[in-house]
Design a protein around this motif. Structure first.
Motif, PDB file in Angstrom:
ATOM      1  N   SER A 151      21.832  48.010 -34.212  1.00 31.77           N
ATOM      2  CA  SER A 151      21.723  47.292 -35.546  1.00 31.77           C
ATOM      3  C   SER A 151      22.941  46.568 -35.743  1.00 31.77           C
ATOM      4  N   ALA A 152      24.319  46.653 -34.927  1.00 30.56           N
ATOM      5  CA  ALA A 152      24.864  45.230 -34.394  1.00 30.56           C
ATOM      6  C   ALA A 152      24.748  43.965 -34.234  1.00 30.56           C
ATOM      7  N   VAL A 153      23.405  44.351 -33.498  1.00 30.94           N
ATOM      8  CA  VAL A 153      22.517  43.313 -32.848  1.00 30.94           C
ATOM      9  C   VAL A 153      21.673  42.427 -33.901  1.00 30.94           C
ATOM     10  N   GLN A 154      21.226  42.707 -34.638  1.00 31.40           N
ATOM     11  CA  GLN A 154      20.809  42.116 -35.305  1.00 31.40           C
ATOM     12  C   GLN A 154      21.263  42.200 -37.079  1.00 31.40           C
ATOM     13  N   GLY A 155      23.025  42.085 -37.396  1.00 29.45           N
ATOM     14  CA  GLY A 155      23.606  41.126 -38.230  1.00 29.45           C
ATOM     15  C   GLY A 155      23.996  39.895 -37.423  1.00 29.45           C
ATOM     16  N   MET A 156      24.506  40.324 -35.686  1.00 29.30           N
ATOM     17  CA  MET A 156      24.291  39.013 -34.947  1.00 29.30           C
ATOM     18  C   MET A 156      23.401  37.662 -34.999  1.00 29.30           C
ATOM     19  N   VAL A 157      22.431  38.239 -35.036  1.00 31.13           N
ATOM     20  CA  VAL A 157      20.592  37.407 -34.833  1.00 31.13           C
ATOM     21  C   VAL A 157      21.038  36.449 -36.383  1.00 31.13           C
ATOM     22  N   ARG A 158      21.455  37.228 -37.460  1.00 32.06           N
ATOM     23  CA  ARG A 158      20.940  36.247 -38.763  1.00 32.06           C
ATOM     24  C   ARG A 158      21.487  35.685 -38.796  1.00 32.06           C
ATOM     25  N   GLY A 159      23.328  36.470 -38.615  1.00 33.77           N
ATOM     26  CA  GLY A 159      24.605  34.916 -38.491  1.00 33.77           C
ATOM     27  C   GLY A 159      24.212  33.981 -37.609  1.00 33.77           C
ATOM     28  N   LEU A 160      23.721  33.947 -35.801  1.00 36.08           N
ATOM     29  CA  LEU A 160      24.031  33.173 -35.251  1.00 36.08           C
ATOM     30  C   LEU A 160      22.534  31.887 -35.355  1.00 36.08           C
ATOM     31  N   ALA A 161      21.295  32.764 -36.574  1.00 34.21           N
ATOM     32  CA  ALA A 161      20.063  31.985 -37.111  1.00 34.21           C
ATOM     33  C   ALA A 161      20.940  30.835 -37.152  1.00 34.21           C
ATOM     34  N   ARG A 162      21.454  31.543 -38.834  1.00 35.49           N
ATOM     35  CA  ARG A 162      22.139  30.792 -39.330  1.00 35.49           C
ATOM     36  C   ARG A 162      23.083  29.473 -38.718  1.00 35.49           C
ATOM     37  N   ASP A 163      23.594  29.671 -37.687  1.00 36.12           N
ATOM     38  CA  ASP A 163      24.759  28.887 -37.447  1.00 36.12           C
ATOM     39  C   ASP A 163      24.140  27.387 -36.455  1.00 36.12           C
ATOM     40  N   PHE A 164      23.306  27.998 -35.838  1.00 40.50           N
ATOM     41  CA  PHE A 164      22.374  27.202 -35.497  1.00 40.50           C
ATOM     42  C   PHE A 164      21.338  27.061 -35.535  1.00 40.50           C
ATOM     43  N   GLY A 165      20.759  26.431 -36.782  1.00 41.84           N
ATOM     44  CA  GLY A 165      19.733  26.328 -37.161  1.00 41.84           C
ATOM     45  C   GLY A 165      19.247  25.012 -37.490  1.00 41.84           C
ATOM     46  N   ASP A 166      20.918  24.564 -37.296  1.00 38.85           N
ATOM     47  CA  ASP A 166      20.507  23.102 -37.905  1.00 38.85           C
ATOM     48  C   ASP A 166      20.338  21.926 -36.830  1.00 38.85           C
ATOM     49  N   ARG A 167      20.106  22.984 -35.539  1.00 41.41           N
ATOM     50  CA  ARG A 167      20.135  22.090 -34.272  1.00 41.41           C
ATOM     51  C   ARG A 167      18.938  22.106 -33.722  1.00 41.41           C
ATOM     52  N   GLY A 168      18.105  23.376 -34.738  1.00 41.44           N
ATOM     53  CA  GLY A 168      16.514  23.275 -34.278  1.00 41.44           C
ATOM     54  C   GLY A 168      16.364  24.814 -33.220  1.00 41.44           C
ATOM     55  N   ILE A 169      17.483  25.089 -33.105  1.00 45.39           N
ATOM     56  CA  ILE A 169      17.593  26.463 -31.645  1.00 45.39           C
ATOM     57  C   ILE A 169      17.452  28.037 -32.600  1.00 45.39           C
ATOM     58  N   THR A 170      16.479  28.348 -32.361  1.00 45.21           N
ATOM     59  CA  THR A 170      15.912  29.109 -33.004  1.00 45.21           C
ATOM     60  C   THR A 170      16.804  30.748 -32.134  1.00 45.21           C
ATOM     61  N   VAL A 171      17.049  31.895 -32.995  1.00 43.67           N
ATOM     62  CA  VAL A 171      17.549  33.375 -32.845  1.00 43.67           C
ATOM     63  C   VAL A 171      16.715  34.600 -33.358  1.00 43.67           C
ATOM     64  N   ASN A 172      16.706  35.087 -32.337  1.00 42.63           N
ATOM     65  CA  ASN A 172      15.655  36.325 -33.133  1.00 42.63           C
ATOM     66  C   ASN A 172      16.216  37.681 -32.133  1.00 42.63           C
ATOM     67  N   SER A 173      15.928  38.829 -32.646  1.00 46.16           N
ATOM     68  CA  SER A 173      15.310  40.033 -31.532  1.00 46.16           C
ATOM     69  C   SER A 173      14.189  40.487 -31.736  1.00 46.16           C
ATOM     70  N   ILE A 174      14.417  41.278 -30.504  1.00 45.19           N
ATOM     71  CA  ILE A 174      12.675  41.700 -30.165  1.00 45.19           C
ATOM     72  C   ILE A 174      13.444  43.282 -30.003  1.00 45.19           C
ATOM     73  N   GLN A 175      12.424  44.009 -31.086  1.00 43.92           N
ATOM     74  CA  GLN A 175      12.712  45.196 -31.166  1.00 43.92           C
ATOM     75  C   GLN A 175      12.037  46.268 -30.456  1.00 43.92           C
ATOM     76  N   PRO A 176      12.374  46.924 -28.925  1.00 45.87           N
ATOM     77  CA  PRO A 176      10.552  47.461 -28.378  1.00 45.87           C
ATOM     78  C   PRO A 176      11.115  48.943 -29.101  1.00 45.87           C
ATOM     79  N   GLY A 177      10.349  50.346 -29.293  1.00 47.43           N
ATOM     80  CA  GLY A 177       9.988  51.135 -29.455  1.00 47.43           C
ATOM     81  C   GLY A 177       9.549  52.123 -27.714  1.00 47.43           C
ATOM     82  N   PRO A 178       9.813  53.023 -27.695  1.00 45.24           N
ATOM     83  CA  PRO A 178       9.240  53.705 -26.417  1.00 45.24           C
ATOM     84  C   PRO A 178       8.800  52.396 -25.464  1.00 45.24           C
ATOM     85  N   THR A 179       9.058  52.288 -24.253  1.00 45.61           N
ATOM     86  CA  THR A 179       8.607  51.271 -23.660  1.00 45.61           C
ATOM     87  C   THR A 179       8.736  51.741 -22.353  1.00 45.61           C
ATOM     88  N   ASP A 180       7.516  51.833 -21.337  1.00 44.27           N
ATOM     89  CA  ASP A 180       7.316  52.206 -19.686  1.00 44.27           C
ATOM     90  C   ASP A 180       8.871  51.701 -19.077  1.00 44.27           C
TER      91      ASP A 180
END
Length: 237
Positions: A151-180
């Motif tokens: 859950s902490a990663v989610q807040g991090m991603v949202r905040g950093l996306a705004r911090d770096f957006g003016d440079r066109g840098i995207t920040v995203n999280s991929i949230q896998p479920g059960p993965t082999d």
């Protein structure tokens, strides 16, 4: 297939499972790829030989070693932060040091690595953090601390996306479920229980997660930022 020829890509935690699939995908796309590993040296060296990617031993719990590794890669186009650890069980019995180490690896390391990468990242760069569907849902006992880190990663991603957006840098999280993977094998003892929560009752393949990472990192992902992308077969539906 997205063409990553000439792109400089770093995968943190790339020797096994989802990380190894991501290394293979970007290498296949023509990128210059480096990846870190902590304990799986044989797997890391084999993957390096297979893909031509550079294997770097670095412990994500060691902030100085981690940021030095990120800085050593120069101007990055893409960083995928996959390194993570899982501690589950009765919170009254779990060792406090194990929980603190999980926080170091799952929360502090992604933050410091993302910030260090952004210091010299190319405009329109990509920062991708591999989170977990457990950031949204923890349907069984014993996972409180792990879910907290995701859950902490989610807040991090949202905040950093705004911090770096003016440079066109995207920040995203991929949230896998059960993965082999070694951590959560498709034929493991918990598989049938996890499949019971899912609409599509199977583990994801690491390659399916890697393909989505490549999409986000490609030209069609330029407007996608600050988002959690859940790939879980309906586990959290």
């Amino acid at each position: 297939m997205n063409d990553f020829t000439g792109k400089n890509v770093l995968v943190l935690g790339g020797s096994r499972g989802i990380g190894a699939a991501i290394v293979r995908r970007f290498s296949k796309g023509g990128a210059a790829v480096a990846f870190t590993y902590a304990g799986s040296e044989n797997a890391a060296q084999a993957l390096g030989l297979e893909t031509g990617a550079q294997a770097i031993k670095a412990n994500s719990a060691d902030r100085d070693a981690l940021t030095s590794t990120v800085a050593s890669r120069g101007v990055l186009d893409v960083i995928v932060i996959n390194a993570g650890t899982l501690v589950m069980g009765d919170p009254l019995a779990l060792a406090a040091d194990d929980i603190d180490n999980m926080i170091d690896v799952n929360v502090r390391a992604p933050y410091h690595a993302a910030v260090e990468a952004a210091r010299r990242m190319n405009p329109n760069g990509r920062i991708i953090i591999i989170g977990s569907v457990n950031g949204d849902r923890m349907p069984f006992a014993g996972g409180a601390a792990y879910a907290m880190t995701k859950s902490a990663v989610q807040g991090m991603v949202r905040g950093l996306a705004r911090d770096f957006g003016d440079r066109g840098i995207t920040v995203n999280s991929i949230q896998p479920g059960p993965t082999d993977s070694d951590m959560n094998p498709a034929e493991g003892p918990m598989a049938s229980m996890m499949h019971g929560f899912m609409a599509i009752k199977r583990h994801a393949k690491p390659s399916e997660i890697a393909e989505f990472a490549a999409f986000i990192a490609g030209p069609n992902g330029a407007i996608i930022t600050g988002a959690m992308h859940t790939i879980d077969g309906g586990f959290g539906a």
